[in-house]
Write a protein that holds these residues in place. Sequence first.
Motif, PDB file in Angstrom:
ATOM      1  N   SER A 145       0.760  -1.252   0.158  1.00 35.10           N
ATOM      2  CA  SER A 145      -0.315  -0.118  -0.026  1.00 35.10           C
ATOM      3  C   SER A 145       1.003   1.263   0.143  1.00 35.10           C
ATOM      4  O   SER A 145       1.229   2.256  -0.913  1.00 35.10           O
ATOM      5  CB  SER A 145      -0.873  -0.477   1.246  1.00 35.10           C
ATOM      6  OG  SER A 145      -1.529   0.643   1.303  1.00 35.10           O
ATOM      7  N   MET A 146       1.639   1.143   0.853  1.00 37.55           N
ATOM      8  CA  MET A 146       2.695   2.500   0.679  1.00 37.55           C
ATOM      9  C   MET A 146       3.175   2.568  -0.544  1.00 37.55           C
ATOM     10  O   MET A 146       3.819   3.755  -0.415  1.00 37.55           O
ATOM     11  CB  MET A 146       3.683   1.934   2.001  1.00 37.55           C
ATOM     12  CG  MET A 146       3.249   2.826   3.428  1.00 37.55           C
ATOM     13  SD  MET A 146       4.851   3.012   4.938  1.00 37.55           S
ATOM     14  CE  MET A 146       5.017   1.368   4.796  1.00 37.55           C
ATOM     15  N   THR A 147       3.838   1.863  -1.314  1.00 40.00           N
ATOM     16  CA  THR A 147       4.253   1.352  -2.499  1.00 40.00           C
ATOM     17  C   THR A 147       3.304   2.531  -3.290  1.00 40.00           C
ATOM     18  O   THR A 147       3.851   3.344  -4.552  1.00 40.00           O
ATOM     19  CB  THR A 147       5.298   0.188  -2.607  1.00 40.00           C
ATOM     20  OG1 THR A 147       6.005   0.127  -1.485  1.00 40.00           O
ATOM     21  CG2 THR A 147       5.794   0.689  -4.089  1.00 40.00           C
ATOM     22  N   GLY A 197       3.997  12.963  18.339  1.00 43.09           N
ATOM     23  CA  GLY A 197       2.768  13.267  18.475  1.00 43.09           C
ATOM     24  C   GLY A 197       3.363  12.572  16.751  1.00 43.09           C
ATOM     25  O   GLY A 197       4.240  13.102  15.897  1.00 43.09           O
ATOM     26  N   GLY A 198       1.900  11.837  16.820  1.00 40.31           N
ATOM     27  CA  GLY A 198       1.479  11.592  15.321  1.00 40.31           C
ATOM     28  C   GLY A 198       0.101  12.282  14.890  1.00 40.31           C
ATOM     29  O   GLY A 198       1.045  12.886  13.399  1.00 40.31           O
ATOM     30  N   SER A 199      -0.569  12.254  15.017  1.00 43.04           N
ATOM     31  CA  SER A 199      -1.938  13.687  14.384  1.00 43.04           C
ATOM     32  C   SER A 199      -1.160  14.803  14.248  1.00 43.04           C
ATOM     33  O   SER A 199      -1.060  14.810  12.801  1.00 43.04           O
ATOM     34  CB  SER A 199      -3.141  12.778  14.368  1.00 43.04           C
ATOM     35  OG  SER A 199      -3.533  11.551  15.862  1.00 43.04           O
ATOM     36  N   ASP A 200      -0.795  15.021  15.079  1.00 44.21           N
ATOM     37  CA  ASP A 200       0.214  16.380  15.111  1.00 44.21           C
ATOM     38  C   ASP A 200       1.819  16.432  14.286  1.00 44.21           C
ATOM     39  O   ASP A 200       1.966  16.280  14.700  1.00 44.21           O
ATOM     40  CB  ASP A 200      -0.403  16.922  16.602  1.00 44.21           C
ATOM     41  CG  ASP A 200       0.148  18.256  16.051  1.00 44.21           C
ATOM     42  OD1 ASP A 200       0.343  19.036  15.218  1.00 44.21           O
ATOM     43  OD2 ASP A 200       0.224  19.202  17.559  1.00 44.21           O
ATOM     44  N   TRP A 224       9.215   7.254  15.334  1.00 46.37           N
ATOM     45  CA  TRP A 224       8.488   6.443  16.096  1.00 46.37           C
ATOM     46  C   TRP A 224       7.674   5.634  15.486  1.00 46.37           C
ATOM     47  O   TRP A 224       7.406   4.199  16.679  1.00 46.37           O
ATOM     48  CB  TRP A 224       7.163   7.033  17.379  1.00 46.37           C
ATOM     49  CG  TRP A 224       6.129   6.401  18.595  1.00 46.37           C
ATOM     50  CD1 TRP A 224       4.990   6.673  18.744  1.00 46.37           C
ATOM     51  CD2 TRP A 224       7.532   5.828  20.015  1.00 46.37           C
ATOM     52  NE1 TRP A 224       5.099   6.579  20.213  1.00 46.37           N
ATOM     53  CE2 TRP A 224       5.758   5.792  20.591  1.00 46.37           C
ATOM     54  CE3 TRP A 224       8.631   5.828  19.864  1.00 46.37           C
ATOM     55  CZ2 TRP A 224       6.636   5.125  22.018  1.00 46.37           C
ATOM     56  CZ3 TRP A 224       9.177   4.760  21.163  1.00 46.37           C
ATOM     57  CH2 TRP A 224       8.341   4.513  21.990  1.00 46.37           C
ATOM     58  N   PHE A 225       7.537   5.753  14.828  1.00 45.76           N
ATOM     59  CA  PHE A 225       6.471   4.263  13.637  1.00 45.76           C
ATOM     60  C   PHE A 225       6.744   4.293  12.464  1.00 45.76           C
ATOM     61  O   PHE A 225       7.043   5.494  11.485  1.00 45.76           O
ATOM     62  CB  PHE A 225       5.292   3.950  14.209  1.00 45.76           C
ATOM     63  CG  PHE A 225       3.700   3.507  15.280  1.00 45.76           C
ATOM     64  CD1 PHE A 225       3.713   2.188  15.039  1.00 45.76           C
ATOM     65  CD2 PHE A 225       3.839   4.518  16.379  1.00 45.76           C
ATOM     66  CE1 PHE A 225       3.138   1.723  16.497  1.00 45.76           C
ATOM     67  CE2 PHE A 225       2.639   4.435  17.113  1.00 45.76           C
ATOM     68  CZ  PHE A 225       3.081   2.477  17.429  1.00 45.76           C
ATOM     69  N   THR A 226       7.761   3.374  12.477  1.00 45.75           N
ATOM     70  CA  THR A 226       8.413   3.372  10.868  1.00 45.75           C
ATOM     71  C   THR A 226       7.546   1.734  10.194  1.00 45.75           C
ATOM     72  O   THR A 226       8.293   1.169  10.409  1.00 45.75           O
ATOM     73  CB  THR A 226       9.722   3.730  10.219  1.00 45.75           C
ATOM     74  OG1 THR A 226       9.464   5.225  10.633  1.00 45.75           O
ATOM     75  CG2 THR A 226      10.148   3.704   9.132  1.00 45.75           C
ATOM     76  N   GLY A 271      -2.297  -6.783  16.260  1.00 46.65           N
ATOM     77  CA  GLY A 271      -1.959  -7.789  15.233  1.00 46.65           C
ATOM     78  C   GLY A 271      -1.004  -7.363  13.851  1.00 46.65           C
ATOM     79  O   GLY A 271      -0.126  -6.788  14.553  1.00 46.65           O
ATOM     80  N   ASN A 272      -1.067  -7.178  13.145  1.00 41.33           N
ATOM     81  CA  ASN A 272      -0.473  -7.099  11.897  1.00 41.33           C
ATOM     82  C   ASN A 272       1.198  -7.867  12.148  1.00 41.33           C
ATOM     83  O   ASN A 272       2.218  -7.399  12.236  1.00 41.33           O
ATOM     84  CB  ASN A 272      -0.690  -5.107  12.252  1.00 41.33           C
ATOM     85  CG  ASN A 272       0.508  -5.264  10.578  1.00 41.33           C
ATOM     86  OD1 ASN A 272       1.274  -4.483  10.919  1.00 41.33           O
ATOM     87  ND2 ASN A 272      -0.110  -4.440   9.548  1.00 41.33           N
ATOM     88  N   ARG A 273       0.943  -8.942  12.748  1.00 42.23           N
ATOM     89  CA  ARG A 273       1.972  -9.539  13.211  1.00 42.23           C
ATOM     90  C   ARG A 273       2.959  -9.833  12.271  1.00 42.23           C
ATOM     91  O   ARG A 273       4.572 -10.129  12.836  1.00 42.23           O
ATOM     92  CB  ARG A 273       2.011 -10.686  13.898  1.00 42.23           C
ATOM     93  CG  ARG A 273       0.826 -10.456  15.451  1.00 42.23           C
ATOM     94  CD  ARG A 273       1.191 -11.563  16.219  1.00 42.23           C
ATOM     95  NE  ARG A 273       2.421 -11.155  17.198  1.00 42.23           N
ATOM     96  CZ  ARG A 273       2.932 -10.113  18.708  1.00 42.23           C
ATOM     97  NH1 ARG A 273       1.893  -9.958  18.656  1.00 42.23           N
ATOM     98  NH2 ARG A 273       3.981 -10.370  19.045  1.00 42.23           N
ATOM     99  N   PRO A 428      -8.958  -3.389  14.459  1.00 43.20           N
ATOM    100  CA  PRO A 428      -9.534  -1.976  14.781  1.00 43.20           C
ATOM    101  C   PRO A 428      -7.837  -0.769  14.043  1.00 43.20           C
ATOM    102  O   PRO A 428      -8.086  -0.159  13.934  1.00 43.20           O
ATOM    103  CB  PRO A 428      -9.101  -2.198  16.406  1.00 43.20           C
ATOM    104  CG  PRO A 428      -8.457  -3.412  16.781  1.00 43.20           C
ATOM    105  CD  PRO A 428      -8.375  -4.364  15.109  1.00 43.20           C
ATOM    106  N   LEU A 429      -6.916  -1.760  13.311  1.00 42.65           N
ATOM    107  CA  LEU A 429      -5.505  -1.339  12.849  1.00 42.65           C
ATOM    108  C   LEU A 429      -5.611  -0.243  11.916  1.00 42.65           C
ATOM    109  O   LEU A 429      -5.216   1.277  11.486  1.00 42.65           O
ATOM    110  CB  LEU A 429      -4.689  -2.245  12.269  1.00 42.65           C
ATOM    111  CG  LEU A 429      -3.341  -1.572  12.181  1.00 42.65           C
ATOM    112  CD1 LEU A 429      -2.706  -0.841  13.108  1.00 42.65           C
ATOM    113  CD2 LEU A 429      -2.385  -2.441  11.583  1.00 42.65           C
ATOM    114  N   ASN A 430      -6.930  -0.109  10.555  1.00 40.92           N
ATOM    115  CA  ASN A 430      -7.339   0.561   9.165  1.00 40.92           C
ATOM    116  C   ASN A 430      -7.858   1.987  10.580  1.00 40.92           C
ATOM    117  O   ASN A 430      -7.971   2.642   9.564  1.00 40.92           O
ATOM    118  CB  ASN A 430      -7.846   0.037   8.461  1.00 40.92           C
ATOM    119  CG  ASN A 430      -6.816  -0.809   7.850  1.00 40.92           C
ATOM    120  OD1 ASN A 430      -5.459  -0.125   7.397  1.00 40.92           O
ATOM    121  ND2 ASN A 430      -7.972  -2.283   6.933  1.00 40.92           N
TER     122      ASN A 430
END
Length: 553
Positions: A145-147, A197-200, A224-226, A271-273, A428-430
């Motif tokens: 998806s990111m690609t 901050g993530g959203s912000d 923090w999340f990649t 999830g998304n393991r 819940p992830l999406n």
Amino acid sequence: MSSPNPAGGPPARALRTSTNQPPPLAGHNVVTGDAALVEAVTRHASAEVLDDLVGLGALAGTEEARSHGMLANQNPPRLTPYDRYGNRIDEVEFHPSWHWLMERAVGHGLAATPWESDSPHAHVRRAAGFMAWSHTEPGHGCPVSMTYAAVPALRADDAIAKEWTPLLASTTYDPGLRPLADKRGALAGMGMTEKQGGSDVRANVTRAVATGTDGEYTLHGHKWFTSAPMNDVFLVLAQAEAGVTCFVVPRVLPDGSRNRLDVVRLKDKLGNRSNASGELELDGTVAARLGDEGRGVRTIIEMVAATRLDCVLGSTSLMRRALNEAAWHVAHRSAFGSLLADKPLMQNVVADLAIEVEAATALGVRLAAAVDRAEDPHEAALRRIALPLAKFWVCKRTPAVVAEALECLGGNGYVEESGLPLLYREAPLNSVWEGSGNVNALDVLRALSREPAVLDAWLTEVGRARGGDARLDRAIEQTLALLGDAATLEGSARRLAGQMAACLQGSLLVRFGPPEVADAFCASRLGSGHDGTYGTLAGGDLAALVGRATPEV
Ligand SMILES: Cc1cc2nc3c(=O)[nH]c(=O)nc-3n(C[C@H](O)[C@H](O)[C@H](O)COP(=O)(O)OP(=O)(O)OC[C@H]3O[C@@H](n4cnc5c(N)ncnc54)[C@H](O)[C@@H]3O)c2cc1C
């Protein structure tokens, strides 16, 4: 004949073989067996596009694909920060089943291929393929998806787009950290979220320092999340002198050395393991500016918008897969003297779930068609408003749908090997990433207040079904009334977004759906009839809805 059990109780063979357990759901075609998908692809693209997806649909429904999906999740990726000599390598090793899944996803053109295609329906084809292939396992959808999503953002700079797009659009899966020149295919990721901050994202503290060479910088800070940190290139936000700016960060530099992207650790996720999500530290990381300094959010939002579409498609796929399993189970399991599928209350549950999936499918494919027709101003404005609406609404409803589908299998649904727990943990992830629920609902308000064309586009689209169903007409009026109050009222953003999304779904089903689907949707989802519990339809042709949802092998 079973031999009698000398100790009494059930015959000996009954202890060794099961009765009244459904056969495994394998060997079905997840494309041709999905009537809503078939109709939507034919409507928004063509019968040829559909034909092109039949092989992928068959593969996605095999036991082999299912087993790779399970294995990739049972064997999560592992980080090796240093090699045995103490050199920093930051390698993440994925299970062979992950690579099996990735190879087929990329090979079937589900990454960035549509952006280089001449077909007028390339994005619908890819969207339907993505939905179908995600039945196998949702985690590897993240790098795919990111690609896909990176390309519209990369177009902010012609030279950078020219450098990366052909490899991102390639149908060759070519994993491994090597310079661009040595690769036949590449994958992209994104680094926006930071600890504070993530959203912000305007709160980002990662600094970008210009090196003196035009457009080149070094980055200093953290992410923090990649996700998918073995991807070849990342779009990263950092603070330059003029403010938040978007950068292109290759994982490997042209001389073959590794760019400084220290993977501190991988997240231990709900999830998304199968997928890796890393915490990164950047210090002297080489980056090229994408777009103007200070315009980073504007630049990366193109990527975010495209991933939001995939959140809708991915959630729809999760719901469809769960519904398939539920409908299959009740079609083969008896209780109290008859098949569960013939019990009126179970019919109500499965029919109610099916409506949700029908509506999500119609909306998801409609949005992909808007990408195919991006030059058309109506389509562009519709996409602007309908993406956050759909992302909010469809993703938010997915966990409840998956939980209810799991319950249709009774205790079996709660057991890992049924596959339902995997879907449940992913559900819940999406709604969390790419703008959480509130952020997307607020984005709807933002679009309405800043871009008047988007309300016209929504009205035009829902208006196309006017007169088709009085309940839809009434819901549109009620939404417009709410809009009058809510455009400036943050606290009502979810209510408004949900109603606008339901009207869009209703208008598509009234125009194009089978009458029993449209009728059940309008009766239950528009107005105040549905309390959020599935299995509460007040009427309708439930048997037809269940029959349409039941996979055939
Ligand atoms: C598995 C996984 C993988 C991820 N991969 C990536 C990745 O590859 N790259 C990347 O950059 N990020 C990634 N993320 C991060 C993700 O995008 C963020 O977690 C998300 O954007 C939310 O940011 P946050 O966690 O900082 O929460 P916050 O921004 O603190 O939000 C917390 C809550 O507050 C709500 N909220 C925020 N602002 C408002 C407001 N104004 N009004 C009302 N409510 C508000 C949000 O909706 C949310 O519910 C990933 C996350 C997960 C779970």
